[in-house]
Design a protein around this motif. Structure first.
Motif, PDB file in Angstrom:
ATOM      1  N   GLY A  71      35.558  28.398  39.704  1.00 38.46           N
ATOM      2  CA  GLY A  71      36.858  28.438  38.777  1.00 38.46           C
ATOM      3  C   GLY A  71      36.923  28.807  37.956  1.00 38.46           C
ATOM      4  O   GLY A  71      38.018  28.168  36.903  1.00 38.46           O
ATOM      5  N   GLN A  72      35.550  28.122  37.037  1.00 42.11           N
ATOM      6  CA  GLN A  72      36.001  28.527  35.062  1.00 42.11           C
ATOM      7  C   GLN A  72      34.771  29.303  34.825  1.00 42.11           C
ATOM      8  O   GLN A  72      34.213  30.362  34.264  1.00 42.11           O
ATOM      9  N   HIS A  73      36.433  30.559  34.922  1.00 46.62           N
ATOM     10  CA  HIS A  73      35.752  32.071  34.980  1.00 46.62           C
ATOM     11  C   HIS A  73      35.481  32.242  33.414  1.00 46.62           C
ATOM     12  O   HIS A  73      35.002  33.055  32.896  1.00 46.62           O
ATOM     13  N   LYS A  74      36.721  31.962  32.745  1.00 50.48           N
ATOM     14  CA  LYS A  74      36.426  31.866  31.308  1.00 50.48           C
ATOM     15  C   LYS A  74      35.346  31.416  30.309  1.00 50.48           C
ATOM     16  O   LYS A  74      34.784  32.326  29.755  1.00 50.48           O
ATOM     17  N   GLU A  75      34.757  30.979  31.117  1.00 51.53           N
ATOM     18  CA  GLU A  75      33.576  29.881  30.606  1.00 51.53           C
ATOM     19  C   GLU A  75      32.044  30.731  31.231  1.00 51.53           C
ATOM     20  O   GLU A  75      31.366  31.472  30.477  1.00 51.53           O
ATOM     21  N   GLY A  76      32.282  31.095  32.246  1.00 51.20           N
ATOM     22  CA  GLY A  76      31.545  31.738  32.917  1.00 51.20           C
ATOM     23  C   GLY A  76      30.928  33.132  32.455  1.00 51.20           C
ATOM     24  O   GLY A  76      30.575  34.020  31.943  1.00 51.20           O
ATOM     25  N   ASN A  77      32.529  33.595  32.160  1.00 51.74           N
ATOM     26  CA  ASN A  77      33.190  34.981  31.460  1.00 51.74           C
ATOM     27  C   ASN A  77      31.717  35.042  29.994  1.00 51.74           C
ATOM     28  O   ASN A  77      31.276  36.450  29.641  1.00 51.74           O
ATOM     29  N   ASN A  78      31.823  34.336  29.445  1.00 52.28           N
ATOM     30  CA  ASN A  78      31.488  33.804  27.606  1.00 52.28           C
ATOM     31  C   ASN A  78      30.295  33.926  28.459  1.00 52.28           C
ATOM     32  O   ASN A  78      29.440  34.822  26.929  1.00 52.28           O
ATOM     33  N   THR A  92      33.730  38.298  36.619  1.00 53.60           N
ATOM     34  CA  THR A  92      34.245  37.798  35.271  1.00 53.60           C
ATOM     35  C   THR A  92      35.819  38.385  34.770  1.00 53.60           C
ATOM     36  O   THR A  92      37.414  37.621  34.639  1.00 53.60           O
ATOM     37  N   ASN A  93      35.918  39.556  34.013  1.00 53.75           N
ATOM     38  CA  ASN A  93      37.044  40.471  33.225  1.00 53.75           C
ATOM     39  C   ASN A  93      37.737  40.728  34.575  1.00 53.75           C
ATOM     40  O   ASN A  93      39.111  40.322  33.549  1.00 53.75           O
ATOM     41  N   SER A  94      37.752  41.244  35.584  1.00 52.77           N
ATOM     42  CA  SER A  94      38.728  41.702  36.260  1.00 52.77           C
ATOM     43  C   SER A  94      39.835  39.852  37.036  1.00 52.77           C
ATOM     44  O   SER A  94      40.587  39.838  37.031  1.00 52.77           O
ATOM     45  N   LYS A  95      38.885  38.898  36.902  1.00 53.31           N
ATOM     46  CA  LYS A  95      39.291  37.453  37.731  1.00 53.31           C
ATOM     47  C   LYS A  95      40.066  37.321  36.309  1.00 53.31           C
ATOM     48  O   LYS A  95      41.197  36.765  36.561  1.00 53.31           O
ATOM     49  N   LEU A  96      40.012  37.758  35.051  1.00 51.59           N
ATOM     50  CA  LEU A  96      40.459  36.993  33.863  1.00 51.59           C
ATOM     51  C   LEU A  96      41.692  38.495  33.191  1.00 51.59           C
ATOM     52  O   LEU A  96      41.973  37.445  31.957  1.00 51.59           O
ATOM     53  N   GLY A  97      41.588  38.908  33.868  1.00 45.57           N
ATOM     54  CA  GLY A  97      42.695  40.198  34.057  1.00 45.57           C
ATOM     55  C   GLY A  97      42.688  41.361  32.646  1.00 45.57           C
ATOM     56  O   GLY A  97      43.268  41.792  32.354  1.00 45.57           O
ATOM     57  N   ASN A  98      41.175  41.171  32.356  1.00 47.39           N
ATOM     58  CA  ASN A  98      40.615  41.951  31.117  1.00 47.39           C
ATOM     59  C   ASN A  98      40.191  43.182  31.558  1.00 47.39           C
ATOM     60  O   ASN A  98      38.914  43.750  31.788  1.00 47.39           O
ATOM     61  N   ASN A 123      36.866  46.655  30.838  1.00 49.38           N
ATOM     62  CA  ASN A 123      35.667  46.890  32.253  1.00 49.38           C
ATOM     63  C   ASN A 123      35.440  48.123  32.146  1.00 49.38           C
ATOM     64  O   ASN A 123      34.800  48.893  33.145  1.00 49.38           O
ATOM     65  N   VAL A 124      36.541  49.210  31.507  1.00 55.31           N
ATOM     66  CA  VAL A 124      36.258  51.225  32.321  1.00 55.31           C
ATOM     67  C   VAL A 124      35.363  51.436  31.079  1.00 55.31           C
ATOM     68  O   VAL A 124      34.047  52.201  31.445  1.00 55.31           O
ATOM     69  N   GLY A 125      35.124  50.414  29.338  1.00 51.11           N
ATOM     70  CA  GLY A 125      33.806  51.097  29.102  1.00 51.11           C
ATOM     71  C   GLY A 125      32.460  50.473  29.717  1.00 51.11           C
ATOM     72  O   GLY A 125      31.114  51.253  30.652  1.00 51.11           O
ATOM     73  N   LEU A 126      32.296  48.781  30.513  1.00 53.07           N
ATOM     74  CA  LEU A 126      31.112  48.600  31.228  1.00 53.07           C
ATOM     75  C   LEU A 126      31.052  48.760  32.125  1.00 53.07           C
ATOM     76  O   LEU A 126      30.133  49.670  32.790  1.00 53.07           O
ATOM     77  N   ILE A 127      31.620  49.740  32.961  1.00 57.02           N
ATOM     78  CA  ILE A 127      31.813  50.669  34.634  1.00 57.02           C
ATOM     79  C   ILE A 127      30.304  51.669  34.234  1.00 57.02           C
ATOM     80  O   ILE A 127      29.746  52.245  34.427  1.00 57.02           O
ATOM     81  N   GLU A 128      31.656  52.954  32.588  1.00 56.42           N
ATOM     82  CA  GLU A 128      30.985  53.547  32.555  1.00 56.42           C
ATOM     83  C   GLU A 128      28.853  53.108  31.811  1.00 56.42           C
ATOM     84  O   GLU A 128      28.556  53.935  32.001  1.00 56.42           O
ATOM     85  N   GLU A 129      28.842  52.472  31.393  1.00 56.64           N
ATOM     86  CA  GLU A 129      27.706  51.893  30.738  1.00 56.64           C
ATOM     87  C   GLU A 129      26.737  52.014  31.844  1.00 56.64           C
ATOM     88  O   GLU A 129      25.348  51.546  31.365  1.00 56.64           O
TER      89      GLU A 129
END
Length: 108
Positions: A47-54, A89-95, A99-105
């Protein structure tokens, strides 16, 4: 014994962090980022999504620049897995906008 398979995430994280300190002495960037990915995944399970995201962000950046085959290991898979985990993790953090650009990538 693999603590991650047994869903003992705190012990798995401790093991990965201990291993990371040994791997850091060798300085192999691929092995460092592979281990960093495992640490990030475990933090996400805890559940440490912010740390995991970084950490996923760092892994994604590294593998984006180094997505090639080295020996019998195809690092494009690490790139895609890191990208997917970053999106998760972006999704879990509300970012969601990021994600739009990352999905296209990922589709390219």
């Amino acid at each position: 014994m693999c603590f991650l398979n047994e869903e003992n995430y705190p012990l798995a994280l401790d093991s990965y962090l201990e291993g990371f300190s040994f791997i850091a002495k060798k300085g192999d960037p691929y092995l460092l980022h592979n281990t960093q990915y495992q640490i990030a995944q475990t933090k996400s399970y805890l559940g440490q999504h912010k740390e995991g995201n970084n950490l996923f962000r760092s892994c994604t950046e590294f593998f984006r620049k180094n997505k090639k085959q080295v020996g019998s290991t195809d690092y494009r898979y690490y790139y895609i897995y890191s990208l997917i985990a970053l999106i998760d993790t972006n999704s879990k953090l509300g970012n969601l906008e990021e994600n739009v650009g990352l999905i296209e990538e990922g589709k390219n």
